[in-house]
Design a protein around this motif. Structure first.
Motif, PDB file in Angstrom:
ATOM      1  N   SER A 147       0.835  -1.212   0.000  1.00 20.16           N
ATOM      2  CA  SER A 147       0.000   0.000   0.000  1.00 20.16           C
ATOM      3  C   SER A 147       0.864   1.254   0.000  1.00 20.16           C
ATOM      4  N   ARG A 151       1.015   4.096  -2.842  1.00 20.40           N
ATOM      5  CA  ARG A 151       0.677   5.466  -2.435  1.00 20.40           C
ATOM      6  C   ARG A 151       1.798   6.454  -2.757  1.00 20.40           C
ATOM      7  N   ASP A 156      -2.708  10.064  -5.685  1.00 21.27           N
ATOM      8  CA  ASP A 156      -3.791   9.523  -4.871  1.00 21.27           C
ATOM      9  C   ASP A 156      -4.978   9.110  -5.738  1.00 21.27           C
ATOM     10  N   THR A 160      -6.155   5.238  -5.878  1.00 23.55           N
ATOM     11  CA  THR A 160      -7.512   4.925  -5.436  1.00 23.55           C
ATOM     12  C   THR A 160      -8.255   4.133  -6.494  1.00 23.55           C
TER      13      THR A 160
END
Length: 233
Positions: A147, A151, A156, A160
């Protein structure tokens, strides 16, 4: 099995078998234990005597299809240690003392898609192949280290969408989303990757590794956190 190849001013790390379009024993370049052993050994060679930039690529339909699901299902008790090895591979590539360029020749899925993101610069072939994170569609979580990798290497908005929807990005869409830097025709893919890598050759050496470690400090710390038992439960 993976191998190194010296081509002009760069070294290529091929994820598949030498002299074959596809490795018959591992045609999708999955992260099998022996495959991980060999990639780690080859990267250790590069680190021990850093002289040239590195191009990370493969041939055939796949760049890498990621985790060895056969191993995961056969030995679920070994999953945390297995994922720790994958995290260690990412950390190694992220901190190599040479410039790195991923030449994504075909499908890059899951852990294979994240492997490509560990390179300093990414080019992806047009016409064929997707970059995708299928974990959500497969009802699988991302580890803490994975993750953080996504990221920090993606915006972002892109992280996402990619993580929540398992969208498959072709080369043009991957460029638009900021996943890869360039879309390149198949017959120019490795040559363009070598061109980019060669332009950065002056930075080869231990200082580059120090700079990378400074830039990626929080990511490296998360990749070093041991994977807990029950990560997929």
């Amino acid at each position: 099995m993976p191998y190194l190849n010296e081509v002009g001013d760069v070294i290529e790390l091929h994820l598949g078998a030498q002299g074959a379009e596809l490795d018959e024993s591992n045609p999708e370049n999955r992260f099998r234990l022996e495959w991980l052993d060999e990639v780690e050994r080859l990267l250790a060679e590069v680190s021990a005597d850093p002289k040239r930039p590195l191009v990370l690529t493969a041939t055939g339909k796949f760049f890498s299809n990621g985790l060895d699901t056969d191993h995961i299902f056969a030995a679920p008790d070994q999953l945390p240690a297995y994922l720790d090895r994958v995290h260690a591979l990412y950390a190694t590539i992220l901190t190599l003392p040479v410039p790195t360029v991923a030449a994504v020749n075909g499908h890059a899925f899951g852990a294979g898609a994240m492997l490509a993101l560990c390179a300093d610069h990414l080019v992806m072939r047009t016409e064929r192949g997707f970059w995708s994170l299928p974990e959500a569609a497969l009802n699988m979580p991302f580890t803490r280290g994975m993750s953080t990798l996504l990221r920090t290497r993606l915006t972002d908005r892109t992280a996402t969408e990619a993580m929540y929807t398992s969208r498959r990005y072709g080369a043009a869409d991957a460029v638009a989303a900021g996943i890869v830097d360039e879309a390149v025709e198949a017959d120019r893919l490795t040559a363009r990757a070598a061109e980019i890598a060669t332009a950065r050759a002056a930075t080869v050496g231990p200082n580059l590794a120090l700079i990378k470690r400074g830039l990626r400090g929080p990511l490296l710390a998360d990749l070093a956190v041991p994977t807990p038992a029950g990560v997929l439960s």
